[in-house]
Design a protein around this motif. Structure first.
Motif, PDB file in Angstrom:
ATOM      1  N   ASN A   1       0.848  -1.210   0.130  1.00 19.12           N
ATOM      2  CA  ASN A   1       0.019   0.021  -0.005  1.00 19.12           C
ATOM      3  C   ASN A   1       0.873   1.176   0.035  1.00 19.12           C
ATOM      4  OD1 ASN A   1      -2.228  -1.559   0.229  1.00 19.12           O
ATOM      5  ND2 ASN A   1      -2.015  -1.689   2.466  1.00 19.12           N
TER       6      ASN A   1
ATOM      7  N   TRP B   1      -2.970   5.995  -0.275  1.00 19.02           N
ATOM      8  CA  TRP B   1      -4.219   5.005  -0.368  1.00 19.02           C
ATOM      9  C   TRP B   1      -4.429   4.570   1.227  1.00 19.02           C
ATOM     10  CZ3 TRP B   1      -4.992   0.307   2.196  1.00 19.02           C
ATOM     11  CH2 TRP B   1      -6.108  -0.157   1.782  1.00 19.02           C
TER      12      TRP B   1
ATOM     13  N   VAL C   1      -5.677  -1.029  -5.256  1.00 17.65           N
ATOM     14  CA  VAL C   1      -4.792  -0.118  -4.791  1.00 17.65           C
ATOM     15  C   VAL C   1      -3.850   0.670  -5.471  1.00 17.65           C
ATOM     16  CG1 VAL C   1      -2.853   0.048  -2.791  1.00 17.65           C
ATOM     17  CG2 VAL C   1      -4.756  -1.250  -2.511  1.00 17.65           C
TER      18      VAL C   1
ATOM     19  N   PHE D   1      -5.304   3.789  -7.393  1.00 17.91           N
ATOM     20  CA  PHE D   1      -5.892   5.072  -6.599  1.00 17.91           C
ATOM     21  C   PHE D   1      -4.586   5.929  -7.226  1.00 17.91           C
ATOM     22  CE2 PHE D   1      -5.294   7.811  -3.091  1.00 17.91           C
ATOM     23  CZ  PHE D   1      -6.437   7.903  -2.812  1.00 17.91           C
TER      24      PHE D   1
END
Length: 186
Positions: free
Chosen positions: A55, A59, A109, A112
């Motif tokens: 990540n 995010w 993810v 994003f």
């Protein structure tokens, strides 16, 4: 009632207003931690992932705010900031407007995007305001209200709030860790 579920009916329990102030303080710590984790980062740095399945900071900050927003709005029986403030339109993410990050794939993810940190900060500010408003409106009896009877013991408002605060703090810590990795790369 579990050991982690405060008994607000116990006459030996501290003033429930103190419990509210402790929760306000706890959420305030995450609120204070978000700006430094994104400060001075450009878009590429906000979206940098230590590996293709990790990540990124943007995010993580969005997700910590989204989960807090939806759950605290549910507790407060009010619209989330995401819905009432047109944040879904402002972020313009390639997700359903109901998305909050839970269960997202690595590809989701990676999809994003955010132009800069100001949008993340503004959204987190709106979520913090909603959270504090909900906390300050809760009465003593509200804390012991069961909101999810599917657990043993059933989940009360108090337990859910602590869970939300814990989740936000963990995601902030993850974002701080990623920032540390990013800074070591410089």
């Amino acid at each position: 009632m579990s050991d982690s579920d405060p008994n607000f009916d116990d006459p030996n329990f501290a003033d429930p207003a103190l419990a509210t102030e402790l929760l306000v303080d706890g959420f305030g710590r995450t609120h204070e931690g978000v700006p430094p984790v994104v400060a001075g980062l450009d878009t590429e740095e906000l979206l940098w992932r230590p590996d293709r399945d990790a990540n990124h900071i943007a995010w993580l900050v969005w997700h910590l705010a989204r989960q807090q927003d939806e759950q605290m709005a549910q507790i407060g029986d009010t619209a989330s900031a995401w819905r009432s403030g047109e944040w879904a339109r402002r972020f313009d993410l390639p997700y359903s407007p109901n998305a909050h990050g839970y269960g997202m794939t690595s590809e989701e993810v990676g999809a994003f995007t955010v132009a800069d940190s100001s949008l993340l900060l503004d959204y987190h500010e709106a979520v913090h305001d909603l959270t504090i408003g909900v906390l300050r409106r809760l009465g003593t009896d509200d804390f012991t209200t069961v909101i999810d009877p599917n657990w043993d013991p059933p989940v009360t408002v108090a337990v859910r709030i602590v869970s939300v605060m814990d989740d936000a703090a963990k995601h902030l810590g993850q974002a701080e860790y990623v920032r540390g990795l990013l800074e070591r790369r410089r």
